[in-house]
Design an enzyme around this catalytic site. Structure first.
Site, PDB file in Angstrom:
ATOM      1  CB  SER A 102      -0.876   0.026   1.289  1.00 39.20           C
ATOM      2  OG  SER A 102      -1.897   1.024   0.979  1.00 39.20           O
ATOM      3  CG  ASP A 241      -2.780   4.016  -1.571  1.00 39.23           C
ATOM      4  OD1 ASP A 241      -3.225   3.661  -2.421  1.00 39.23           O
ATOM      5  OD2 ASP A 241      -2.634   3.252  -0.414  1.00 39.23           O
ATOM      6  CG  ASP A 243      -3.078  -0.493  -2.419  1.00 43.99           C
ATOM      7  OD1 ASP A 243      -2.801   0.557  -1.986  1.00 43.99           O
ATOM      8  OD2 ASP A 243      -3.598  -1.513  -1.753  1.00 43.99           O
ATOM      9  CG  ASP A 245      -6.157   0.647  -0.893  1.00 41.23           C
ATOM     10  OD1 ASP A 245      -5.358   1.591  -0.914  1.00 41.23           O
ATOM     11  OD2 ASP A 245      -6.345  -0.417  -0.070  1.00 41.23           O
TER      12      ASP A 245
END
Length: 444
Positions: A102, A241, A243, A245
């Site tokens: 992440s 960010d 990833d 999400d």
């Protein structure tokens, strides 16, 4: 029973150190593969990743694990986490895996697992997989070993999905948007989706090299985006960010707009259009008291959960809500997705801007937040929150904030950090109580 490997968002750690090793990834593949082989159909897992250098190593190890217990593997390459959840469900897979840490630096990595319904795993599933990690893997006969293949149009499928969440009657023509993809998983899909909807797109953080993910860019380091929005005279900035999400917005003046404001704007817009379910939203204990007061003033409810988007989603499903999220920018819109989706949330915000026809600084300032301060204290081991000195500092802080504020102290589920947050009407008091607790934790 506590979880040994799974944190609040999968398994995460520094690459090549336990538990984030290739050996462990292979074992996770074998354990998760064995756990999800239900029914007599050919079993399949979808694996995506972000742009970290270690993604290749972890992907190969996971493939080895899954195929050794008889599961076929579909590789989709660098895509956002919500794309993996979407593709796992649409491809009738038994499991989805996202290789990502992440917002963490490149030297960390993680493994996030999604069930066949596209939702993150329950505590029961994670505990079952952890139990299997302690046992010898159930390897299949040579004739039953799984196969792996890569699909090339995964990003196109996700772009099509993301665009489908934007109202058909609206376009982004005339809007200049700066998007910072954090040199991460959305570096191709986010600029493309915005451009296809008509926006004038200026892309940042779209040159991943394996080590620059989240490095001075993205939602956790938005300073460069803020400056670029102002320099370009853009209408809006979007920061994702690693990833993708989570999302943070920057208005035309370069001012940050956090997840609390975004949820407020979406909730009110959807309520007016008759789309909001549950007569409110779900957020965590970290969300600002100003959000709660704003929703109450508009006849809407706020249900709070523990920190972590998985707990937000559990609260949404239990209470029949379709909007929820975190102050950090994880926004879950369950009409469209089973997990946080930064691009989809940004598109809902853009739809509000187009419909309102007013600047972002006006539309996205839904409420005045109460003074709130969050500080992190890194620790090397032990349980600092259990020491008498820290307990005493917390008790004193709660006494000082009694009836005039809130105090939230927790251990991070993804990093060796103690997070200390306070909010209240008196900014100086908030600052004092946070500092006092941080000092006690450091001393411990």
């Amino acid at each position: 029973m506590g979880r040994k490997f799974f944190g609040t968002d999968g398994i995460r750690g520094r690459t090549n150190q336990h538990p984030m090793t290739a050996e462990m990834a292979q074992r996770v593949g074998q354990a998760a593969g064995a756990h999800f082989q239900r029914g007599d159909h050919r079993h399949r897992v979808v694996i995506g990743k972000d742009t970290r250098l270690s993604g290749y190593m972890m992907e190969t190890a996971l493939i080895s694990g899954f195929t050794s217990v008889g599961m076929d593997v579909v590789m989709v390459g660098p895509v956002p986490t919500p794309a993996v959840a979407l593709l796992a469900r649409s491809m009738r897979a038994d499991l989805g895996v996202m290789i990502s840490a992440s917002h963490n630096p490149y030297y960390d990595n993680g493994i996030k697992l999604f069930g066949p319904d596209g939702y993150k795993l329950s505590d029961d599933d994670e505990l079952a997989i952890e139990a299997l990690l302690e046992e010898a893997p159930k390897l299949v006969d040579a004739s039953a070993i799984g196969r792996s293949r890569k699909i090339e149009d995964a990003r196109g499928r996700y772009i099509h999905f993301a665009k489908s969440t934007f109202p058909e009657e609206l376009r982004l023509d005339g809007l200049k948007i700066v998007v910072d993809c954090a040199n991460g998983a959305a570096y191709q899909v986010a600029p493309s989706a915005l451009w296809e909807l008509g926006a004038d797109v200026i892309a940042m953080g779209v040159t991943p090299d394996g080590t620059n993910i989240n490095d001075g860019c993205g939602s956790t380091a938005p300073a460069a985006l803020q400056a670029r929005v102002v320099a370009e005279g853009a209408d809006l900035g979007i920061a994702l960010d690693g990833d993708a999400d989570r999302v943070i917005i920057v208005d035309e003046n370069g001012k940050l707009v956090d997840g609390d404001q975004l949820m407020a704007v979406i909730a009110l817009s959807w309520a007016k259009r008759g789309l909001l379910e549950g007569n409110g939203i779900v957020a965590t204990i970290m969300s600002n008291l100003g959000l709660e007061r704003f929703l109450q003033a508009n006849g809407l409810d706020l249900v709070r959960t523990a920190v972590g988007d998985r707990y937000v989603l559990e609260g949404m499903r239990a209470g029949g809500f379709n909007v929820g999220g975190e102050q950090s920018g994880h926004i879950i819109l369950s009409d469209y997705a089973t997990t946080g989706d930064g691009l989809v949330a940004a598109l809902q915000i853009l739809a509000c801007l187009v419909e309102e026809g007013r600047p972002a600084s006006e539309v996205l300032h839904a409420f005045d937040p109460l003074p709130q301060l969050l500080k992190n204290v890194r620790f090397g081991g032990g349980a600092p929150l259990e020491t008498e000195a820290v307990k005493a500092a917390i008790a004193e802080a709660e006494k000082r904030l009694n009836n005039v504020g809130r105090l939230v102290i927790r251990k991070s589920g993804t990093e060796p950090l103690i997070r200390v947050m306070a909010e209240g009407e008196d900014e100086k008091l908030v600052e004092d109580v946070v500092d006092s607790i941080c000092e006690a934790v450091k001393a411990a």
